[in-house]
Design a protein around this motif. Structure first.
Motif, PDB file in Angstrom:
ATOM      1  N   ALA A  59       7.967 -15.581 -25.925  1.00  0.00           N
ATOM      2  CA  ALA A  59       8.625 -16.539 -25.035  1.00  0.00           C
ATOM      3  C   ALA A  59      10.111 -16.227 -24.917  1.00  0.00           C
ATOM      4  CB  ALA A  59       8.419 -17.962 -25.533  1.00  0.00           C
ATOM      5  N   ARG A  60      10.754 -15.838 -26.038  1.00  0.00           N
ATOM      6  CA  ARG A  60      12.163 -15.438 -25.969  1.00  0.00           C
ATOM      7  C   ARG A  60      12.330 -14.225 -25.068  1.00  0.00           C
ATOM      8  NH1 ARG A  60      12.116 -16.807 -31.457  1.00  0.00           N
ATOM      9  NH2 ARG A  60      11.798 -14.635 -32.074  1.00  0.00           N
ATOM     10  N   ASP A  61      11.391 -13.280 -25.149  1.00  0.00           N
ATOM     11  CA  ASP A  61      11.452 -12.086 -24.291  1.00  0.00           C
ATOM     12  C   ASP A  61      11.352 -12.455 -22.817  1.00  0.00           C
ATOM     13  OD1 ASP A  61      11.645 -10.571 -26.591  1.00  0.00           O
ATOM     14  OD2 ASP A  61       9.529  -9.941 -26.554  1.00  0.00           O
ATOM     15  N   VAL A  62      10.436 -13.352 -22.493  1.00  0.00           N
ATOM     16  CA  VAL A  62      10.268 -13.784 -21.098  1.00  0.00           C
ATOM     17  C   VAL A  62      11.537 -14.464 -20.607  1.00  0.00           C
ATOM     18  CG1 VAL A  62       9.034 -15.388 -19.585  1.00  0.00           C
ATOM     19  CG2 VAL A  62       7.758 -13.958 -21.183  1.00  0.00           C
ATOM     20  N   LEU A  63      12.098 -15.344 -21.430  1.00  0.00           N
ATOM     21  CA  LEU A  63      13.319 -16.046 -21.042  1.00  0.00           C
ATOM     22  C   LEU A  63      14.494 -15.084 -20.895  1.00  0.00           C
ATOM     23  CD1 LEU A  63      12.982 -19.231 -23.254  1.00  0.00           C
ATOM     24  CD2 LEU A  63      12.660 -19.046 -20.777  1.00  0.00           C
ATOM     25  N   ARG A  64      14.576 -14.116 -21.796  1.00  0.00           N
ATOM     26  CA  ARG A  64      15.645 -13.129 -21.723  1.00  0.00           C
ATOM     27  C   ARG A  64      15.538 -12.345 -20.416  1.00  0.00           C
ATOM     28  NH1 ARG A  64      14.534 -10.644 -26.140  1.00  0.00           N
ATOM     29  NH2 ARG A  64      15.643 -12.140 -27.409  1.00  0.00           N
ATOM     30  N   GLU A  65      14.327 -11.939 -20.078  1.00  0.00           N
ATOM     31  CA  GLU A  65      14.114 -11.199 -18.835  1.00  0.00           C
ATOM     32  C   GLU A  65      14.476 -12.039 -17.623  1.00  0.00           C
ATOM     33  OE1 GLU A  65      10.148  -9.658 -18.704  1.00  0.00           O
ATOM     34  OE2 GLU A  65      10.411  -8.553 -20.568  1.00  0.00           O
ATOM     35  N   ALA A  66      14.258 -13.330 -17.725  1.00  0.00           N
ATOM     36  CA  ALA A  66      14.594 -14.223 -16.614  1.00  0.00           C
ATOM     37  C   ALA A  66      16.032 -14.719 -16.716  1.00  0.00           C
ATOM     38  CB  ALA A  66      13.627 -15.412 -16.606  1.00  0.00           C
ATOM     39  N   ASP A  67      16.780 -14.191 -17.690  1.00  0.00           N
ATOM     40  CA  ASP A  67      18.171 -14.580 -17.915  1.00  0.00           C
ATOM     41  C   ASP A  67      18.320 -16.092 -18.138  1.00  0.00           C
ATOM     42  OD1 ASP A  67      20.864 -13.963 -18.296  1.00  0.00           O
ATOM     43  OD2 ASP A  67      21.348 -14.441 -16.226  1.00  0.00           O
ATOM     44  N   MET A  68      17.381 -16.639 -18.903  1.00  0.00           N
ATOM     45  CA  MET A  68      17.409 -18.063 -19.176  1.00  0.00           C
ATOM     46  C   MET A  68      17.583 -18.356 -20.658  1.00  0.00           C
ATOM     47  SD  MET A  68      14.367 -19.385 -16.695  1.00  0.00           S
ATOM     48  CE  MET A  68      14.725 -21.090 -17.010  1.00  0.00           C
ATOM     49  N   GLU A  69      17.820 -17.338 -21.465  1.00  0.00           N
ATOM     50  CA  GLU A  69      17.871 -17.528 -22.903  1.00  0.00           C
ATOM     51  C   GLU A  69      18.917 -18.568 -23.312  1.00  0.00           C
ATOM     52  OE1 GLU A  69      17.562 -14.785 -26.818  1.00  0.00           O
ATOM     53  OE2 GLU A  69      18.751 -14.028 -25.165  1.00  0.00           O
ATOM     54  N   ALA A  70      20.037 -18.605 -22.651  1.00  0.00           N
ATOM     55  CA  ALA A  70      21.095 -19.540 -23.017  1.00  0.00           C
ATOM     56  C   ALA A  70      20.697 -20.983 -22.765  1.00  0.00           C
ATOM     57  CB  ALA A  70      22.372 -19.207 -22.223  1.00  0.00           C
ATOM     58  N   ARG A  71      19.697 -21.185 -21.936  1.00  0.00           N
ATOM     59  CA  ARG A  71      19.257 -22.552 -21.605  1.00  0.00           C
ATOM     60  C   ARG A  71      18.252 -23.087 -22.600  1.00  0.00           C
ATOM     61  NH1 ARG A  71      18.411 -20.634 -15.637  1.00  0.00           N
ATOM     62  NH2 ARG A  71      20.572 -20.395 -15.070  1.00  0.00           N
ATOM     63  N   VAL A  72      17.771 -22.225 -23.518  1.00  0.00           N
ATOM     64  CA  VAL A  72      16.755 -22.665 -24.471  1.00  0.00           C
ATOM     65  C   VAL A  72      17.409 -23.210 -25.720  1.00  0.00           C
ATOM     66  CG1 VAL A  72      14.831 -21.918 -25.907  1.00  0.00           C
ATOM     67  CG2 VAL A  72      15.089 -21.017 -23.616  1.00  0.00           C
TER      68      VAL A  72
END
Length: 70
Positions: free
Chosen positions: A57-70
């Motif tokens: 899930a972190r990988d998916v968010l990182r790819e979508a540039d959403m990691e900072a929102r988690v």
């Protein structure tokens, strides 16, 4: 192959691949349970809680540039 949820027929030529996938799945689930157990232990001890987000899930968010929102 069968269990309490039912029966599944696996063609002979796919047995090895299915067993490999099942072993990977079991290892993943055991690792996830260890993370959950550590979370519960830390919570009961009043310690900082570990991140429960699965690596995929972190990988998916990182790819979508959403990691900072988690």
């Amino acid at each position: 192959m069968g269990d309490c949820d039912g029966v599944c027929v696996i063609p002979r030529e796919h047995v090895s691949a299915v067993l490999d996938a099942a072993e990977k799945r079991k290892a993943y689930e055991e690792a996830r349970q260890a993370v959950i157990d550590e979370y519960l232990r830390a919570k009961a001890a009043g310690e900082p809680l570990p991140d429960l987000t699965p690596a995929w899930a972190r990988d998916v968010l990182r790819e979508a540039d959403m990691e900072a929102r988690v």
